[in-house]
Design an enzyme around this catalytic site. Structure first.
Site, mmCIF file in Angstrom:
data_model
loop_
_atom_site.group_PDB
_atom_site.id
_atom_site.type_symbol
_atom_site.label_atom_id
_atom_site.label_comp_id
_atom_site.label_asym_id
_atom_site.label_seq_id
_atom_site.Cartn_x
_atom_site.Cartn_y
_atom_site.Cartn_z
ATOM 1 N N SER A 102 0.847 -1.200 0.000
ATOM 2 C CA SER A 102 0.000 0.000 0.000
ATOM 3 C C SER A 102 0.879 1.245 0.000
ATOM 4 O O SER A 102 2.091 1.173 0.245
ATOM 5 C CB SER A 102 -0.929 0.025 1.224
ATOM 6 N N LEU A 117 3.205 4.391 -0.289
ATOM 7 C CA LEU A 117 4.472 4.682 -0.962
ATOM 8 C C LEU A 117 5.115 3.413 -1.507
ATOM 9 O O LEU A 117 5.689 3.408 -2.594
ATOM 10 C CB LEU A 117 5.431 5.372 0.008
ATOM 11 N N ASP A 130 5.117 -7.534 3.448
ATOM 12 C CA ASP A 130 4.058 -6.776 4.099
ATOM 13 C C ASP A 130 3.271 -7.709 4.993
ATOM 14 O O ASP A 130 3.345 -8.933 4.859
ATOM 15 C CB ASP A 130 3.133 -6.146 3.040
ATOM 16 N N SER A 151 11.169 10.676 7.417
ATOM 17 C CA SER A 151 10.037 11.602 7.403
ATOM 18 C C SER A 151 10.568 12.983 7.743
ATOM 19 O O SER A 151 11.611 13.111 8.409
ATOM 20 C CB SER A 151 9.000 11.186 8.454
ATOM 21 N N TYR A 160 7.605 8.714 16.972
ATOM 22 C CA TYR A 160 7.734 8.693 15.521
ATOM 23 C C TYR A 160 8.985 9.452 15.072
ATOM 24 O O TYR A 160 9.770 8.968 14.253
ATOM 25 C CB TYR A 160 6.480 9.289 14.891
#
Length: 255
Positions: free
Chosen positions: A15, A17, A36, A148, A161
């Site tokens: 799913s 990216l 996955d 990120s 995160y």
């Protein structure tokens, strides 16, 4: 390395990216193995994209899972020369919130999946890559990780995160330096706000509002744009040991 000769492992490839990356690699003549946990999405892609794709249910945090999956991927594709690490999770929790201190097990889980899981795949895949024949650029492989913008601009509630993604940024250069003698490049992409399945749970108005935070283009990024950068990294041998922000010039506010 030309994308058409890629034999790629894509974690989180069922799913978002990762899926876009799989589609781009296969669409340009390469092969891909999806690691996955979503059997439904993985099998769907396997059926849709045909014999160039294999889905393997694998947990990036488990040594045995990944060792077995990498071996199967190498057997399916006739070797592995590309890894794109997209698997990851996110939570939002304050260090000191209304219900007390941050849940330590949640913090540990995010670090375990995002950072340790990425490293687990790197170390096992690199061992197999190191035995590849070199191409005309003296390359044996390329590893691309996903961080990120939260690694730099973490917001309130993103301690776990941001720490996990900052760790990915931090290990990119030392691993690239170490694997240079094997002809393996290591890069990281730090996406900003991208339209992934996580955003599908939000109303369109909320998605549009988030997109307007991006200076230009003022919208959420498309997964295909992430896949486009993956391709550029694969094809440009001078890209090594660096993290590239893919964010439309956004700098996240504290909250």
């Amino acid at each position: 390395m030309e994308i058409k000769v890629c034999h790629a492992i894509v974690t989180g490839g069922a799913s978002g990216l990762g899926e876009a990356t799989v589609r781009n690699i296969v669409g340009n003549g390469g092969k891909a193995v999806i690691f996955d946990q979503s059997e439904e999405n993985g099998k769907r892609l396997e059926r849709e994209l045909g014999e160039a794709v294999l889905f393997l249910k694998a947990d990036v945090t488990k040594e045995g899972d990944i060792q077995d999956a990498v071996n199967k991927a190498a057997e399916f594709m006739g070797g592995v020369n590309t890894v794109v690490n997209c698997a990851g999770i996110g939570i939002a929790e304050k260090v000191l919130g209304r219900n007390g201190a941050h849940n330590l097990s949640l913090f540990s889980r995010v670090i375990n999946v995002n950072l340790i899981g990425t490293f687990n795949v790197i170390r096992i895949a690199a061992e197999i890559m190191s035995s590849n024949e070199v191409n005309d650029q003296n390359e044996r492989g390329v590893i691309i990780n996903t961080a990120s913008v939260a690694a730099y601009d973490g917001q309130i509630g993103q301690a776990a995160y941001s720490a996990s993604k900052g760790g990915i940024v931090g290990m990119t250069l030392p691993i690239a330096r170490e694997l240079a003698r094997h002809g393996i490049r290591v890069m990281t992409i730090a996406p900003g706000l991208f339209h992934t399945p996580m955003f599908d749970t939000l109303p369109k108005e909320a998605r549009d509002s988030l997109g307007k935070m991006v200076p230009f283009p003022s919208r959420l990024g498309y997964p295909s744009e992430y896949a486009q950068l993956v391709q550029s990294i694969i094809e440009n041998p001078m890209l090594n040991g660096e993290t590239i922000r893919l964010d439309g010039a956004i700098r996240m506010q504290p909250k």
